[in-house]
Design an enzyme around this catalytic site. Structure first.
Site, short mmCIF file in Angstrom:
data_model
loop_
_atom_site.label_atom_id
_atom_site.label_comp_id
_atom_site.label_asym_id
_atom_site.label_seq_id
_atom_site.Cartn_x
_atom_site.Cartn_y
_atom_site.Cartn_z
N CYS A 162 -13.48 -6.39 -15.14
CA CYS A 162 -14.28 -5.27 -14.63
C CYS A 162 -15.60 -5.05 -15.37
O CYS A 162 -16.63 -4.83 -14.70
CB CYS A 162 -13.44 -4.00 -14.55
SG CYS A 162 -12.22 -3.76 -15.82
N ARG B 119 -4.59 -12.16 -22.80
CA ARG B 119 -4.07 -10.98 -23.48
C ARG B 119 -3.09 -11.43 -24.57
O ARG B 119 -2.21 -12.26 -24.32
CB ARG B 119 -3.37 -10.04 -22.48
CG ARG B 119 -4.36 -9.51 -21.44
CD ARG B 119 -3.74 -8.56 -20.45
NE ARG B 119 -4.71 -8.17 -19.42
CZ ARG B 119 -4.43 -7.40 -18.38
NH1 ARG B 119 -3.21 -6.91 -18.24
NH2 ARG B 119 -5.37 -7.11 -17.50
N GLN C 193 -6.22 -13.41 -12.44
CA GLN C 193 -6.11 -12.22 -11.60
C GLN C 193 -6.97 -12.38 -10.35
O GLN C 193 -8.06 -12.94 -10.41
CB GLN C 193 -6.60 -10.99 -12.36
CG GLN C 193 -5.70 -10.53 -13.49
CD GLN C 193 -6.25 -9.26 -14.14
OE1 GLN C 193 -7.44 -9.16 -14.41
NE2 GLN C 193 -5.37 -8.30 -14.38
N ASP D 21 -9.09 -10.42 -8.96
CA ASP D 21 -9.73 -9.21 -9.45
C ASP D 21 -10.87 -8.82 -8.52
O ASP D 21 -11.90 -9.51 -8.47
CB ASP D 21 -10.27 -9.49 -10.86
CG ASP D 21 -10.27 -8.26 -11.74
OD1 ASP D 21 -10.06 -7.17 -11.20
OD2 ASP D 21 -10.48 -8.40 -12.96
N HIS E 230 -13.51 -5.68 -6.93
CA HIS E 230 -14.12 -4.37 -7.21
C HIS E 230 -15.02 -3.96 -6.06
O HIS E 230 -15.71 -4.79 -5.46
CB HIS E 230 -14.93 -4.41 -8.51
CG HIS E 230 -14.09 -4.54 -9.73
ND1 HIS E 230 -13.76 -5.76 -10.27
CD2 HIS E 230 -13.47 -3.60 -10.50
CE1 HIS E 230 -12.98 -5.57 -11.33
NE2 HIS E 230 -12.80 -4.26 -11.48
N LYS F 155 -4.53 5.80 -10.31
CA LYS F 155 -4.33 4.55 -9.57
C LYS F 155 -3.11 4.62 -8.67
O LYS F 155 -2.22 5.46 -8.85
CB LYS F 155 -4.18 3.38 -10.54
CG LYS F 155 -3.00 3.49 -11.50
CD LYS F 155 -2.98 2.33 -12.48
CE LYS F 155 -1.86 2.48 -13.51
NZ LYS F 155 -1.80 1.33 -14.46
N HIS G 134 -11.25 -0.49 -8.67
CA HIS G 134 -10.67 -1.73 -9.19
C HIS G 134 -9.44 -2.05 -8.34
O HIS G 134 -8.61 -1.17 -8.10
CB HIS G 134 -10.19 -1.56 -10.64
CG HIS G 134 -11.20 -0.98 -11.57
ND1 HIS G 134 -11.71 -1.68 -12.63
CD2 HIS G 134 -11.78 0.25 -11.63
CE1 HIS G 134 -12.55 -0.92 -13.31
NE2 HIS G 134 -12.61 0.27 -12.71
#
Length: 395
Positions: free
Chosen positions: A96, A125, A143, A145, A147, A227, A273
């Site tokens: 992000c 991670r 991911q 991912d 946005h 979320k 997100h």
């Protein structure tokens, strides 16, 4: 019930090594499966107006300080320095902040909103070694991912678009039950309480208007916004947390992100997100355990196999393989000198969804027999078989 790592070994999909804990070595079959999963959602994102981008993996500490991730998550990040540099860098645990830097390069007006991008972000991670679990818990994963930059008034429709997209994609894989949960303001939240109440109300309204029942997870939101989390129920009654959409009114402010409104004034956008798989690797692990390796034909790494009954039919089977390859249908061929029952057994062990069988009778009649994994058999001409395969492998 087999675990996904056992199924992966049976189908020759991937393995791990002690020198790379929490990371995956994809085998050819596994990479085909990974790419099939990736392409499926890639087509869907593109069809709905998302632009695919790619951003760096190794970014300076200063970026993560602005976003707030350094304060919240730096213990779970892999940190290093550049060559002869004092500045600290971190392998990105999510995409992000990098997407925000992309957004800042654009000159956005209200007319260009909502503005949608997605990335197959390779993230890292620093999970505890004891928590690592095959594809389910990794240190390096990908991911889907995505946005969206938008205005407050766009949020409900964008959230509903996400929910409908997720529902369709999940159903493509055979998941038809969704458990939807709204996570609210945590104690360590950034931003004004009034914005949190507004954002939480928008999430609830989006679900209510789609007649979706929700559960609330009090205090479980992200530090930058509330979320929705999507829990999948598989064929064995287990729940998995996969998709999520987060309404973020904080990070755009922290990065001075802006668009130009109708009056020519700078305004701060909302950032949504979102991810549907969450982690591609974890999604594959769930898929393997849910279906016990009997994957839908369209996503299976080896969906079609061909077995000749006698050596005299080998050339005919090779011709079928070549014809299928010319149409983009990848089929493996077993034309070795062994009993047909043994060939079928081998393909059954590999969970191959569709097996084409041909012997002398099929050569003489220009036909073939198609056998499914559940043992059903149907006779087709080659042309009819191509139509059948195209339908079964299309998604």
């Amino acid at each position: 019930m087999q675990k996904h790592r056992d199924i992966a070994q049976q189908l020759d999909l991937f393995h791990s090594e002690p020198v790379a804990p929490g990371m995956v070595f994809w085998h050819p079959n596994g990479l085909k499966l990974y790419n099939n999963v990736k392409r499926h959602i890639q087509k869907r994102y593109q069809a709905e107006g998302f632009l695919e981008i790619a951003t760096p993996m190794f970014l300076k500490k200063s970026l993560w300080e602005i976003s707030g991730h350094w304060d919240k998550f730096h213990d779970d990040m892999f940190v290093g320095t550049g060559h002869q540099e004092e500045a600290q860098y971190a392998l990105k645990p999510m995409s992000c902040p990098a997407h925000i830097l992309f957004f800042k390069k654009q000159v956005l007006s209200y007319r260009s909103l909502p503005y949608r991008v997605f990335e197959f972000g390779n993230v890292h991670r620093n999970e505890p070694s004891g928590a690592l679990n095959g594809l389910m818990r990794l240190r390096q994963f990908t991911q889907d991912d995505a946005h969206v930059l938008c205005q407050w008034q766009d949020c409900i429709s964008e959230i509903q678009n996400f929910l409908n997209r997720a529902k369709q994609i999940y159903s493509d894989y055979g998941y038809h039950e969704l458990d939807v949960r709204i996570s609210t303001q945590p104690k360590s939240a950034f931003g004004e309480d009034s914005d949190w109440r507004k954002a939480e109300a928008l999430l609830a309204t989006a679900c209510r208007d789609l007649a979706i029942n929700v559960q609330y997870q009090l205090g479980e939101g992200a530090f930058y916004g509330p979320k929705i989390e999507l829990m999948l129920k598989d064929h064995q009654g287990r729940f998995w947390q996969c998709g999520t959409i987060q309404l973020d009114f904080n990070m755009p402010k922290q990065f001075n992100l802006a668009y130009i409104d109708e009056a020519g004034e700078r305004q701060t956008p909302i950032m949504l997100h979102q991810a549907i798989y969450g982690s591609l690797e974890r999604w594959i692990g769930i898929l393997l355990e849910t279906h016990q390796g009997q994957l839908p034909a369209w996503v299976h790494p080896q969906p079609v196999a061909i077995a000749s009954i006698h050596g005299q039919a080998n050339a005919y089977c090779q011709m079928i393989q070549t014809r299928l390859a010319s149409l983009g249908i990848d089929a493996i061929l077993n034309d070795q000198e062994m009993r047909i029952s043994k060939k079928i057994k081998q393909f059954h062990q590999q969970k191959t969804p569709l097996v084409i069988i041909a012997g002398n009778n099929e050569v003489l009649t220009n036909q073939l027999v198609m056998r499914t994994l559940d043992g059903q058999q149907h006779r087709f001409t080659i042309e009819a078989a191509i139509i059948e395969l195209t339908l079964r492998l299309k998604q």
